[in-house]
Design an enzyme around this catalytic site. Sequence first.
Site, PDB file in Angstrom:
ATOM      1  N   ASP A   8      76.619  53.390  74.423  1.00  0.00           N
ATOM      2  CA  ASP A   8      76.175  53.284  75.625  1.00  0.00           C
ATOM      3  C   ASP A   8      74.743  52.577  75.623  1.00  0.00           C
ATOM      4  OD1 ASP A   8      76.135  53.241  78.445  1.00  0.00           O
ATOM      5  OD2 ASP A   8      74.593  54.822  78.072  1.00  0.00           O
ATOM      6  N   LEU A   9      74.410  51.794  76.485  1.00  0.00           N
ATOM      7  CA  LEU A   9      72.960  51.044  76.402  1.00  0.00           C
ATOM      8  C   LEU A   9      72.007  52.041  77.033  1.00  0.00           C
ATOM      9  CD1 LEU A   9      71.279  48.770  75.687  1.00  0.00           C
ATOM     10  CD2 LEU A   9      72.014  47.693  78.016  1.00  0.00           C
ATOM     11  N   ASP A  10      72.241  51.999  78.433  1.00  0.00           N
ATOM     12  CA  ASP A  10      71.042  52.751  79.244  1.00  0.00           C
ATOM     13  C   ASP A  10      70.939  53.899  79.167  1.00  0.00           C
ATOM     14  OD1 ASP A  10      70.618  50.384  80.930  1.00  0.00           O
ATOM     15  OD2 ASP A  10      72.422  50.190  81.942  1.00  0.00           O
ATOM     16  N   THR A  16      66.468  52.963  80.418  1.00  0.00           N
ATOM     17  CA  THR A  16      66.464  51.976  81.625  1.00  0.00           C
ATOM     18  C   THR A  16      66.656  52.646  83.018  1.00  0.00           C
ATOM     19  OG1 THR A  16      68.591  51.376  80.686  1.00  0.00           O
ATOM     20  CG2 THR A  16      66.601  49.645  80.731  1.00  0.00           C
ATOM     21  N   LYS A  44      74.399  57.577  86.612  1.00  0.00           N
ATOM     22  CA  LYS A  44      74.503  56.999  85.074  1.00  0.00           C
ATOM     23  C   LYS A  44      75.782  56.790  84.491  1.00  0.00           C
ATOM     24  CE  LYS A  44      70.241  59.447  83.576  1.00  0.00           C
ATOM     25  NZ  LYS A  44      69.631  60.568  82.692  1.00  0.00           N
ATOM     26  N   GLY A  45      75.846  55.587  84.004  1.00  0.00           N
ATOM     27  CA  GLY A  45      77.198  55.201  83.672  1.00  0.00           C
ATOM     28  C   GLY A  45      78.308  54.601  84.693  1.00  0.00           C
ATOM     29  N   ILE A  46      77.530  54.551  86.021  1.00  0.00           N
ATOM     30  CA  ILE A  46      78.506  54.096  87.015  1.00  0.00           C
ATOM     31  C   ILE A  46      78.203  52.687  87.369  1.00  0.00           C
ATOM     32  CG2 ILE A  46      79.040  54.566  89.641  1.00  0.00           C
ATOM     33  CD1 ILE A  46      79.757  56.990  87.553  1.00  0.00           C
ATOM     34  N   ARG A  48      77.141  48.841  89.043  1.00  0.00           N
ATOM     35  CA  ARG A  48      76.530  48.695  90.333  1.00  0.00           C
ATOM     36  C   ARG A  48      77.100  48.810  91.630  1.00  0.00           C
ATOM     37  NH1 ARG A  48      74.136  42.798  89.655  1.00  0.00           N
ATOM     38  NH2 ARG A  48      74.077  43.436  87.668  1.00  0.00           N
ATOM     39  N   SER A 113      78.904  49.343  77.440  1.00  0.00           N
ATOM     40  CA  SER A 113      78.050  49.539  78.401  1.00  0.00           C
ATOM     41  C   SER A 113      78.828  48.885  80.140  1.00  0.00           C
ATOM     42  CB  SER A 113      76.539  48.861  78.307  1.00  0.00           C
ATOM     43  OG  SER A 113      75.892  48.823  79.511  1.00  0.00           O
ATOM     44  N   ALA A 114      78.439  49.646  81.050  1.00  0.00           N
ATOM     45  CA  ALA A 114      78.811  48.997  82.337  1.00  0.00           C
ATOM     46  C   ALA A 114      77.973  48.265  82.847  1.00  0.00           C
ATOM     47  CB  ALA A 114      78.946  50.192  83.403  1.00  0.00           C
ATOM     48  N   SER A 115      76.786  47.812  82.215  1.00  0.00           N
ATOM     49  CA  SER A 115      75.800  46.993  82.735  1.00  0.00           C
ATOM     50  C   SER A 115      76.249  45.590  82.610  1.00  0.00           C
ATOM     51  CB  SER A 115      74.406  47.345  81.994  1.00  0.00           C
ATOM     52  OG  SER A 115      73.386  46.251  82.488  1.00  0.00           O
ATOM     53  N   ASN A 117      73.765  43.430  82.563  1.00  0.00           N
ATOM     54  CA  ASN A 117      72.476  43.064  82.048  1.00  0.00           C
ATOM     55  C   ASN A 117      72.428  43.357  80.568  1.00  0.00           C
ATOM     56  OD1 ASN A 117      71.184  42.043  84.715  1.00  0.00           O
ATOM     57  ND2 ASN A 117      71.380  44.114  85.345  1.00  0.00           N
ATOM     58  N   LYS A 144      82.935  54.075  83.713  1.00  0.00           N
ATOM     59  CA  LYS A 144      83.417  55.289  83.493  1.00  0.00           C
ATOM     60  C   LYS A 144      83.588  56.624  84.409  1.00  0.00           C
ATOM     61  CE  LYS A 144      80.271  53.493  79.484  1.00  0.00           C
ATOM     62  NZ  LYS A 144      78.879  53.799  79.207  1.00  0.00           N
ATOM     63  N   GLU A 168      76.596  58.664  74.111  1.00  0.00           N
ATOM     64  CA  GLU A 168      76.356  58.529  75.470  1.00  0.00           C
ATOM     65  C   GLU A 168      75.261  59.414  76.072  1.00  0.00           C
ATOM     66  OE1 GLU A 168      76.882  57.513  78.657  1.00  0.00           O
ATOM     67  OE2 GLU A 168      78.800  55.903  78.156  1.00  0.00           O
ATOM     68  N   ASP A 169      74.705  59.135  77.214  1.00  0.00           N
ATOM     69  CA  ASP A 169      73.885  60.123  77.953  1.00  0.00           C
ATOM     70  C   ASP A 169      74.412  60.634  79.255  1.00  0.00           C
ATOM     71  OD1 ASP A 169      73.607  57.297  79.149  1.00  0.00           O
ATOM     72  OD2 ASP A 169      71.723  58.066  80.072  1.00  0.00           O
TER      73      ASP A 169
HETATM   74  C1  BG6 Z   1      75.087  51.761  83.428  1.00  0.00           C
HETATM   75  C2  BG6 Z   1      73.950  52.579  84.141  1.00  0.00           C
HETATM   76  O1  BG6 Z   1      74.746  51.363  81.974  1.00  0.00           O
HETATM   77  O2  BG6 Z   1      75.070  50.492  83.944  1.00  0.00           O
HETATM   78  C3  BG6 Z   1      74.081  52.501  85.395  1.00  0.00           C
HETATM   79  O3  BG6 Z   1      73.982  53.968  83.504  1.00  0.00           O
HETATM   80  C4  BG6 Z   1      74.296  51.120  86.233  1.00  0.00           C
HETATM   81  O4  BG6 Z   1      73.334  53.255  86.169  1.00  0.00           O
HETATM   82  C5  BG6 Z   1      75.343  50.390  85.498  1.00  0.00           C
HETATM   83  O5  BG6 Z   1      74.410  51.107  87.475  1.00  0.00           O
HETATM   84  C6  BG6 Z   1      75.353  49.085  85.824  1.00  0.00           C
HETATM   85  O6  BG6 Z   1      74.325  48.244  85.538  1.00  0.00           O
HETATM   86  P1  BG6 Z   1      73.743  46.710  85.799  1.00  0.00           P
HETATM   87  O7  BG6 Z   1      72.632  46.280  85.096  1.00  0.00           O
HETATM   88  O8  BG6 Z   1      74.864  45.745  85.800  1.00  0.00           O
HETATM   89  O9  BG6 Z   1      73.291  46.907  87.574  1.00  0.00           O
HETATM   90 MG    MG Z   2      73.946  55.734  79.911  1.00  0.00          MG
END
Ligand code: BG6
Ligand code: MG
Length: 216
Positions: A8-10, A16, A44-46, A48, A113-115, A117, A144, A168-169
């Site tokens: 996982d990233l964040d 972050t 966390k992990g959810i 945007r 990662s769900a991000s 970014n 997730k 994972e955190d």
């Molecule tokens: C996850 C974070 O890694 O990414 C969440 O734990 C976040 O808090 C999700 O909402 C989506 O991230 P982003 O960067 O696409 O807004």
């Molecule tokens: Mg995380």
Amino acid sequence: MIRGFLFDLDGVIVDTAKFHFIAWQRMAAVLHIHFGQKENEQLKGISREESLDRILHWGGITLQQEEKQHWMDQKNAWYLECVAKMGPEEILPGVASFLREARKQGFSIALGSASKNAVPILEQTGLLSAFDQIVDGTVVTTSKPDPHVFLEGARRLGLAPEQCLVFEDAEAGIEAAHNGGMRSIGVGDPNVLHRAHRVIQSFKEIPDPSALIHTL
Ligand code: BG6
Ligand code: MG
């Protein structure tokens, strides 16, 4: 036998969560919604959009899709203001050397990662080349605890789920790993991550990847 690591990233590689918190809190203040650390933990992990839906639900607010899109864009702009200031010093302790050792020892490494970014964050911290595969929120849309993000990571590494170990955190992330048939290491609070196969506070506790997998 574990042959690959899915990160996982964040909250695992970089902290972050504090930037997501700042950005969601700015929005919540405008909309007069209470948003504290306890609420942030649940995001966390959810993704945007799902995060926004949860915050609006807590505040008893319903918005049209267009307004929701406005807040997602605004929140992300605020978040990216924080991300823009990041550098390698933001990498959490022990992570960079764990990644180096893992590669040296022949493990395959993917991001899960769900991000959306993830790539800019890995570029800014100088970690992009440490990963063989990147699976992020631009690839996978389900949040997730759906295991898709990790199953896709395993698939791209050419490994079976049981050959992968997830870091994972988030509680939802540990669940995602288990839903995908993978073992997990929780990074953070043992009270939150008690379902993980092992919980660490920091990668400094596990300097040797090969030695780690023998403890599972
Ligand atoms: C996850 C974070 O890694 O990414 C969440 O734990 C976040 O808090 C999700 O909402 C989506 O991230 P982003 O960067 O696409 O807004
Ligand atoms: Mg995380």
